[in-house]
Design a protein around this motif. Structure first.
Motif, mmCIF file in Angstrom:
data_model
loop_
_atom_site.group_PDB
_atom_site.id
_atom_site.type_symbol
_atom_site.label_atom_id
_atom_site.label_comp_id
_atom_site.label_asym_id
_atom_site.label_seq_id
_atom_site.Cartn_x
_atom_site.Cartn_y
_atom_site.Cartn_z
ATOM 1 N N ASN A 125 0.816 -1.218 0.000
ATOM 2 C CA ASN A 125 0.000 0.000 0.000
ATOM 3 C C ASN A 125 0.848 1.266 0.000
ATOM 4 O O ASN A 125 0.473 2.278 -0.603
ATOM 5 N N ALA A 152 0.476 3.973 -2.900
ATOM 6 C CA ALA A 152 -0.008 5.313 -2.559
ATOM 7 C C ALA A 152 0.836 6.395 -3.240
ATOM 8 O O ALA A 152 0.300 7.372 -3.784
ATOM 9 N N GLU A 191 -7.927 7.279 -4.994
ATOM 10 C CA GLU A 191 -7.223 6.017 -4.838
ATOM 11 C C GLU A 191 -5.916 6.210 -4.054
ATOM 12 O O GLU A 191 -5.502 5.346 -3.285
ATOM 13 N N SER A 199 -5.087 4.279 -0.627
ATOM 14 C CA SER A 199 -3.875 3.525 -0.325
ATOM 15 C C SER A 199 -3.132 4.110 0.873
ATOM 16 O O SER A 199 -2.542 3.377 1.673
ATOM 17 N N ASP A 214 -4.959 2.968 3.839
ATOM 18 C CA ASP A 214 -4.660 1.549 4.041
ATOM 19 C C ASP A 214 -3.287 1.353 4.664
ATOM 20 O O ASP A 214 -3.075 0.439 5.468
ATOM 21 N N THR A 215 -2.324 2.221 4.283
ATOM 22 C CA THR A 215 -0.987 2.127 4.862
ATOM 23 C C THR A 215 -1.033 2.423 6.361
ATOM 24 O O THR A 215 -0.431 1.701 7.172
ATOM 25 N N SER A 238 -0.772 -1.383 -9.815
ATOM 26 C CA SER A 238 -1.383 -1.455 -8.485
ATOM 27 C C SER A 238 -2.271 -2.682 -8.348
ATOM 28 O O SER A 238 -2.310 -3.326 -7.300
ATOM 29 N N GLU A 260 -1.738 -5.300 -5.449
ATOM 30 C CA GLU A 260 -2.839 -5.562 -4.524
ATOM 31 C C GLU A 260 -3.292 -7.012 -4.634
ATOM 32 O O GLU A 260 -3.684 -7.630 -3.637
ATOM 33 N N ALA A 276 -9.777 -2.687 -2.302
ATOM 34 C CA ALA A 276 -8.768 -2.013 -3.121
ATOM 35 C C ALA A 276 -8.841 -2.483 -4.571
ATOM 36 O O ALA A 276 -8.762 -1.670 -5.505
#
Length: 315
Positions: free
Chosen positions: A19, A23, A41, A45, A48-49, A124, A128, A172
């Motif tokens: 992530n 990102a 997006e 990300s 999510d990180t 990505s 992912e 994601a």
């Protein structure tokens, strides 16, 4: 750290590193193209990180051994930090995506070259996908242990780190497809409406995932019981002991990821001696832990069945 916790740690770490790289790439592509969906997006990300960092804290905290002040261990700390991770997704990912997308729909945007955005989306998706497959592999191994499917395992598991990684990686992948659709719509129509709508859709997707994870962790924090099939198996194991006449009451509660407490009021056979009851309790404890590996604490209380007393006959 327990075996399951160690595997969850590496699952979360792989997802976090993926992530972080994604990102940065999405942010660069979003700034160059001016796409609201790409910037959403990037926020997705980034959130999510942060989520993965908090999940790593959750795994570490939950794995701390019990001490005098916390005799049942620190497992519920894992639920707390996992809930904070879900809140980060709600605020950082869903909040930015929905508001930025709505702003784009209302005010429009100046769109640039989408080539880099398409490349970043493709790369990505691969990264992912690798992270998702890592989590799915763990889920399948644990699901086989219980004889259920991986989807059902993720829905019921007390391993909140695994649940979060699986749901967020699935979101994601779906978000990348939505973003690509928004870019294509705006490119062919020349209208930023498609791009803004994609941004809002990504935000709504993150909102749903965050709310599901928050609800799951709140339930675990306030004392969620084991699933019905697990309780049924525990009851059957208790009744299989020859000295046990009946299970008056059975209570279960998750103390942490993969750590289950079992408390039961047992009606023992009246013919059993005090020593026999003690031996039976020890045998039941061993059998429960052997058949249900998640059980970490067992408390058995000899209690006679409450039979309804017959009223005295009135003459």
């Amino acid at each position: 750290m327990a075996e399951g916790a160690g595997e969850s740690f590496w699952t979360v770490l792989v997802a976090g590193l993926a992530n972080l790289a994604i990102a940065v790439a999405k942010l660069v592509a979003g700034l160059i193209s001016g796409s609201a969906a790409m910037l959403s997006e990037a926020a997705h990300s980034a959130a999510d990180t942060v989520t993965e960092v908090l999940l790593l804290v959750a795994v570490r905290q939950a794995g701390k051994p019990a001490d005098r002040r916390h005799p049942f261990g620190y497992g519920k700390a894992g639920f707390f930090w996992a809930m904070m991770a879900a809140v980060a997704t709600l605020v950082g990912g869903a909040g930015f995506s929905i508001t930025h997308g709505a702003h784009t729909i209302v005010h429009g945007e100046s769109l640039g070259d989408f080539t880099l955005s398409y490349v970043v989306l493709g790369v990505s998706f691969v990264i992912e996908g690798v992270s998702f497959l890592k989590g799915l592999s763990q889920a399948r191994r644990e699901a086989r242990r219980w004889g259920i499917g991986p989807v059902r395992l993720v829905a019921r598991t007390s391993d909140t780190a695994l649940k979060a990684v699986m749901l967020e990686d699935a979101a994601a992948l779906a978000g990348l497809v939505i973003a690509a659709g928004g870019l294509l719509g705006s490119q062919f129509s020349g209208s930023a409406l498609w791009d803004g709508a994609a941004s809002v859709a990504i935000g709504v997707l993150l909102l749903v995932v965050a709310l599901v994870l928050i609800a799951a962790n709140v339930s675990l924090l306030i004392g969620q019981a084991a699933p019905r099939p697990v309780e049924t198996e525990i009851r059957a194991l208790l009744l299989a002991q020859p000295e046990v006449a009946d299970v008056v009451e059975l209570l279960t509660m998750y103390l942490g990821p993969g750590r289950l407490l079992v408390a039961a009021k047992i009606d023992f056979d009246d013919a059993a001696s005090a020593a026999g009851v003690e031996i039976a309790c020890d045998q039941v404890d061993r059998r429960l832990r052997a058949h249900v590996p998640t059980i970490s604490q067992v408390f058995l209380d000899p209690t006679p069945t409450r039979r309804q007393e017959r009223p005295e006959r009135q003459w």
